[in-house]
Design a protein around this motif. Structure first.
Motif, short mmCIF file in Angstrom:
data_model
loop_
_atom_site.label_atom_id
_atom_site.label_comp_id
_atom_site.label_asym_id
_atom_site.label_seq_id
_atom_site.Cartn_x
_atom_site.Cartn_y
_atom_site.Cartn_z
N LYS A 1 0.83 -1.21 0.00
CA LYS A 1 0.00 0.00 0.00
C LYS A 1 0.86 1.25 0.00
N GLN B 1 2.20 2.25 -3.43
CA GLN B 1 1.26 2.80 -4.41
C GLN B 1 1.52 4.28 -4.65
N SER B 2 1.93 5.01 -3.60
CA SER B 2 2.22 6.45 -3.74
C SER B 2 3.20 6.87 -2.64
N ARG C 1 -16.12 1.54 -3.41
CA ARG C 1 -15.01 2.47 -3.08
C ARG C 1 -13.75 2.11 -3.85
N LYS C 2 -13.45 0.80 -3.92
CA LYS C 2 -12.28 0.37 -4.68
C LYS C 2 -12.45 0.71 -6.15
N SER D 1 -11.64 4.27 -6.59
CA SER D 1 -10.20 4.52 -6.60
C SER D 1 -9.57 4.08 -7.92
N ASP D 2 -10.07 2.94 -8.46
CA ASP D 2 -9.55 2.49 -9.77
C ASP D 2 -9.89 3.49 -10.86
N GLU E 1 -10.32 6.65 -10.43
CA GLU E 1 -9.46 7.82 -10.24
C GLU E 1 -8.07 7.58 -10.84
N GLU E 2 -7.53 6.36 -10.64
CA GLU E 2 -6.24 6.04 -11.24
C GLU E 2 -6.32 6.08 -12.77
N ASP F 1 -20.11 9.27 -4.09
CA ASP F 1 -18.93 8.79 -4.80
C ASP F 1 -18.93 9.24 -6.25
N LYS G 1 -16.49 11.82 -8.29
CA LYS G 1 -15.87 11.40 -9.55
C LYS G 1 -16.17 12.41 -10.66
N ARG H 1 -14.07 15.55 -10.24
CA ARG H 1 -12.69 15.37 -10.68
C ARG H 1 -12.57 15.32 -12.19
#
Length: 638
Positions: free
Chosen positions: A120, A123-124, A461-462, A465-466, A468-469, A630, A634, A637
């Protein structure tokens, strides 16, 4: 040793005098071949100070980079040129980045990285963590290496360049290593450094390709310096005499160097041929990896079939729920019929008692007293009948409210599924589902359903995040995909309009929820008031019955004194009347208790159903709110 390096570096520089004759066949450029173009024969450059020696030793034997065919105008192109090599690695591919992160974590863990490290964190990572990892990997090459405390952003690219890293790692990227647009390039540099460490370990564990270069490096160094000095002296003398080409000297010098380092020309040619074959095989495999349109259409057909199956399952669930409601309605109808039959029995008993009373002989006082009790009992029966009707009406109203709440929950669930289908999250085979089930099935309860809802929220949520990536990756490709950006801008406008509609829907749902909660609170207060009134009425009836009984006893004593002659007959009649009254009072009390019990059970059942419906409604509304929040973030962004 240092003097030898300096003499080689000085001798390898091209002449600063202008050429008298233009010549494209110049060998002196072979001495300045960049490290990124040539392999190392037997010894790996570990530190920056040793890179010059490694270059000079290995620059004569690379394919098409040295010898008489090298143009003179490219003397300094290996160091001063502005051409950048494009990185062919898919550093912006999510799967490739995750694979590199796993390999980096395994390498650091296996070789005893001192600090805490987790996938984790990788990842960043921060700039400080990146510098620690770089220092740890570099120490595998040079155990005495120490990272300076200042100007790290300049030192790291310089070290990579000194090791021969073929790509550019800018200084500004070191200020924000963990950013989505800079971390893939930094991760690629770490993976290249790890590969360099592994190559160094493999070469140190086995015999080198040139054993003389390893065993007798000092003598080879001296011999090399002597050959270079002789070659430089001879060519410079000829140059001063007016000669501008040195083909013969270059060939003689090259043959001596090959003999000195035991170079195998056949091995080099075989490696070049092997590299060419592998390159052709890679190009062929890349061409074969094109997607087939027929395969995509078949996948789309399978997705539609899965959607049809889900709709059929949903319809069967609705039918089963309708059957359950019909069964509950039939049960309530049976209870109502049973209560009506009990009421008819009580009316029949009342008629029988009235007939018995008409056939008996009573005094005017007894008749007046009995009539008064009769009126009181009639009033009691009327009030109980009215309470029963009110309870039935209340039950009907509660059923209507329950149906409305269910319809609202179904609408909200349908809206969620509609949004999920638009985002290609359902069914399981959808494009963005990734083999996970995001569908919410109605009319399920229990800890399993709660756990499943929690898992669905975590998956969403995952997924966010995907997404967003993926958005960050698309931002990095913005310069080369202008037309796609315009299409995305139009999609963003559409999503903003949808977001406004969803906000309006959320506001309406919140208003409905508040009104429903207020209505339920008012109904609960009304029910409490009705229960309290029923209890007071019951106490009043008990008090009246006790008072009537005391008056009857007193009247009985007076009648005994006044009518002593007919005492026997009067006593017999009084016992009969007392038994009848006791049975009437017992029946009335039993009926009152049974009615109260039925009302309490009905009230509890209605309250449970209402609370259950409200909890389900709140859970669905909360889930819809989280999903909308959520997607709202999104859309912002984007």
């Amino acid at each position: 040793m240092e003097r030898g390096r300096l003499s080689r570096a000085t001798a390898s520089r091209p002449s600063e005098l202008p050429m008298r004759v233009q010549d494209s066949n110049r060998m002196s450029t072979a001495y300045t071949t960049p490290r990124s173009k040539q392999p190392s024969f037997g010894k790996l450059s570990i530190a920056k100070q040793q890179s010059g020696t490694s270059e000079r030793r290995t620059s004569f034997f690379g394919p098409r980079m040295s010898g008489a065919s090298m143009p003179r105008s490219s003397t300094m192109s290996g160091f001063g040129g502005t051409e950048k090599i494009k990185d062919a690695r898919p550093l912006h591919d999510k799967s490739f980045v995750q694979q590199c992160i796993r390999q980096l974590h395994e390498f650091m863990t296996e070789h005893g990285y001192p600090g805490p490290l987790s996938p984790k964190t990788l990842q960043s990572p921060s700039t400080k963590e990146f510098v620690k990892m770089f220092e740890f990997i570099y120490r595998q090459l040079d155990p005495t290496f120490e990272m300076p405390n200042s100007k790290v952003e300049e030192e790291v690219p310089a070290l990579l360049k000194g090791l021969g890293y073929p790509f550019v790692l800018s200084k500004c990227s070191m200020y924000s290593v963990g950013a989505p647009h800079t971390w893939p390039q930094a991760l690629g540099a770490l993976m290249w450094l790890i590969d360099t460490v592994k190559i160094y370990w493999n070469l140190s564990k086995q015999d080198l390709l040139f054993s003389d270069f390893r065993e007798d490096s000092d003598s080879v160094e001296e011999e090399y310096n002597k050959l270079l000095h002789d070659y430089t002296a001879e060519t410079y003398a000829k140059f001063m005499q007016g000669v501008d080409t040195f083909e013969d000297d270059d060939e003689i010098f090259l043959s001596k160097l090959k003999k000195l380092y035991n170079v195998d020309d056949d091995l080099l040619n075989s490696m070049e041929e092997k590299n060419r074959i592998l390159t052709e095989e890679i190009e062929r495999l890349e061409k074969e990896s094109q997607k087939d349109r027929l395969t995509s259409k078949r996948m789309e057909k399978m997705k539609l079939q899965c959607d049809l199956k889900k709709l059929q399952d949903y319809r069967s669930n609705l039918e089963s729920f309708e059957n359950n409601l019909q069964a509950k309605a039939s049960e309530l109808t049976d209870e109502l019929n049973h209560a009506a039959s009990s009421l008819e029995l009580l009316k029949q008993e009342k008629v029988d008692l009235q007939n018995i009373l008409q056939d008996q002989k009573f005094t005017p006082a007894d008749v007046e007293r009995i009539n008064r009790e009769k009126r009181e009992l009639q009033q009691t029966i009327a009030s109980l009948s009215k309470a029963l009707e009110n309870a039935e009406q209340h039950k009907w109203n509660e059923e209507i409210e329950l149906a409305k709440i269910k319809e609202k929950a179904d609408l909200k669930l349908a809206e969620y599924h509609k949004l999920a289908r638009k985002l290609k999250l359902i069914p399981v085979s959808a494009e963005n589902a990734g083999g996970r089930d995001f569908e919410l099935r109605p009319f399920e309860c229990g800890p399993g359903n709660i756990q499943r809802m929690t898992q669905t929220q975590n998956l969403l949520r995952k997924l966010v995040s995907d997404v967003e990536e993926e958005n960050s990756r698309l931002a990095n490709m913005k310069l080369s995909l202008q037309e796609t950006c315009e299409q995305l801008n139009s999609d963003i406008l559409d999503k903003n309009n949808d977001l406004k509609q969803l906000r309006e829907q959320i506001r309406k749902v919140d208003e409905r929820l508040d009104s429903d909660q207020q209505e339920l609170a008012r109904e609960e207060q009304g029910w409490a008031a009705e229960v309290e009134a029923a209890e007071n009425h019951c106490k009043l009836l008990e008090k009246k019955v006790n008072c009537g009984y005391d008056e009857a006893v007193q009247q009985q004593k007076v009648a005994q004194q006044q009518y002593h002659i007919v005492l026997q007959e009067t006593n017999e009649e009084r016992r009969t009347v007392a038994n009848n009254l006791a049975s009437v009072f017992t029946i009335a009390a039993d009926h009152l208790s049974v009615t109260e019990k039925c009302l309490e059970e009905l009230h509890g059942r209605v309250h449970r159903q209402c609370s259950k419906a409200v909890e389900d409604d709140e859970a669905v509304v909360q889930k819809v709110r989280e999903t909308l929040a959520d997607f709202k973030s999104k859309a912002k962004r984007c």
